[in-house]
Write an enzyme that holds these catalytic residues in place. Structure first.
Site, short mmCIF file in Angstrom:
data_model
loop_
_atom_site.label_atom_id
_atom_site.label_comp_id
_atom_site.label_asym_id
_atom_site.label_seq_id
_atom_site.Cartn_x
_atom_site.Cartn_y
_atom_site.Cartn_z
N ASP A 219 38.57 35.39 37.22
CA ASP A 219 38.40 35.73 38.62
C ASP A 219 38.68 34.48 39.48
O ASP A 219 39.73 33.87 39.32
CB ASP A 219 36.99 36.32 38.83
CG ASP A 219 36.74 36.85 40.23
OD1 ASP A 219 37.27 37.92 40.56
OD2 ASP A 219 36.04 36.18 41.00
N TYR B 125 36.50 32.77 49.61
CA TYR B 125 37.37 33.73 50.30
C TYR B 125 37.69 33.24 51.71
O TYR B 125 38.80 33.42 52.21
CB TYR B 125 36.69 35.10 50.38
CG TYR B 125 36.47 35.74 49.04
CD1 TYR B 125 37.47 36.52 48.44
CD2 TYR B 125 35.27 35.57 48.35
CE1 TYR B 125 37.26 37.12 47.20
CE2 TYR B 125 35.06 36.16 47.12
CZ TYR B 125 36.05 36.93 46.54
OH TYR B 125 35.86 37.51 45.31
N HIS C 255 36.95 44.67 35.12
CA HIS C 255 37.14 43.32 35.64
C HIS C 255 36.34 42.24 34.92
O HIS C 255 36.84 41.14 34.68
CB HIS C 255 36.79 43.29 37.14
CG HIS C 255 36.96 41.95 37.77
ND1 HIS C 255 38.21 41.36 37.90
CD2 HIS C 255 36.07 41.08 38.28
CE1 HIS C 255 38.05 40.18 38.50
NE2 HIS C 255 36.77 39.98 38.74
#
Length: 316
Positions: free
Chosen positions: A101, A230, A295
């Site tokens: 990730d 982010y 994921h």
């Protein structure tokens, strides 16, 4: 788990906590969002038993590592700088690098900036994304998926933190870890995360104890540190302009689940399987797509992932 040692060192102006176990050549594990060193618990034990020293830090902003408040302190240069400083402090010249990730994103950047410190890379979930000099990342995602796309919704400081607080940390982890929907993750502004349906019962690979571990840490620290990764995406894009077009020149193995949200972003499968990935990562040696896996691949399939890592790094 009692074999795992916990240490804090000062690096790059912050205090970094890391978990470690074993002796021998070093594997450095980089976790993603919203995770911790704990995401690698299975791999630490498995690979240390095969003769490696396994090191898994809480990255900047997470767990027991310092969490600067401003998103300006979360560029890839900060994060890679933390890790280079960690290796220098521990007297480690080079490592086998493993990322998942956001940890995979950081691992790609690590290999761009300091390939001399990486023997080989095993990356999970997030394929290399060459810098597009024409479009900022968040702008591109907004054009593709709209304003409700989770990365777009994460941009406004405080907004998603409030949403999580209303939902509850344990429920958030259950929702994230049990999700098997590969479609784009949207968080409608009207309903927020609270509008998501209740999570299903926990699968066999994650326990209530695991959920408690994550939730307790994040209840203490909050989510802003992780969300700042982010919020620094467009800043990263500006700062990495000199690396446009650069290739990743370390040996690479890439592993993704076929239910992973990242594998279903438009264009990603074509990039991975039709030559683009190999062009940008010329020493890419293996691509593994695991069927029926979502994921959080290193936790869902711990033994298989440990063996995939071992089978690759033992060549180097």
């Amino acid at each position: 788990m009692e074999k795992i040692e916990h240490t804090t060192v000062t690096t790059n102006g912050i205090d970094m906590h890391y978990a470690s176990v074993g002796s021998g050549l070093v594997i450095l594990f980089l976790h993603g969002f919203p995770e911790l060193w704990y995401s690698w618990r299975h791999q630490l034990l498995s690979l240390s038993s095969l003769g490696y020293r396994c090191v898994a830090p809480d990255l900047r902003g997470y767990g027991d590592t310092s969490a600067p408040a401003s998103a300006d302190s979360y560029t890839v240069f900060h994060i890679v700088g933390d890790l280079v400083g960690l290796l220098d402090t521990l007297g480690i010249e080079s490592v086998y690098l493993v990322g998942h990730d956001w940890g995979a994103v950081i691992a790609w950047s690590f290999c761009q900036f300091r390939p001399d410190r990486v023997k080989a890379l095993v990356n999970l979930s997030v394929a290399y994304r060459p810098r597009n000099p024409m479009v900022k990342p968040v702008e591109g995602l907004r054009a593709l998926f709209g304003d409700d796309y989770y990365i777009c919704r994460f941009q406004e400081p405080g907004e998603i933190e409030d949403d999580i607080a209303q939902l509850g940390t344990e429920k958030l982890f259950k929702l994230f870890l049990t999700s098997r929907d590969p479609r784009p993750f949207l968080i409608p502004k009207e309903t927020g995360l609270r509008g998501m349906s209740d999570p299903p019962p926990l699968p066999s690979w994650i326990s209530e104890q695991d959920i408690h571990y994550f939730a307790n840490k994040f209840d203490r620290t909050g989510f802003t540190g992780g969300l700042n990764y982010y919020r620094a995406m467009d800043r990263n894009w500006e700062l990495t302009s000199p690396w446009t077009g650069i290739q990743i020149k370390v040996p690479v193995k890439f592993i993704v689940g076929d239910l992973d949200i990242t594998y279903h972003i438009p264009g990603v499968k074509e990039y991975i399987h039709c030559g683009g990935f190999k062009k940008d990562v010329p020493f890419l040696q293996e691509v593994v797509v695991m069927e029926g896996v979502a994921h959080f691949i290193n936790q869902e399939k711990p033994e298989e992932i440990s063996m995939h890592i071992y089978d690759f790094i033992k060549k180097f």
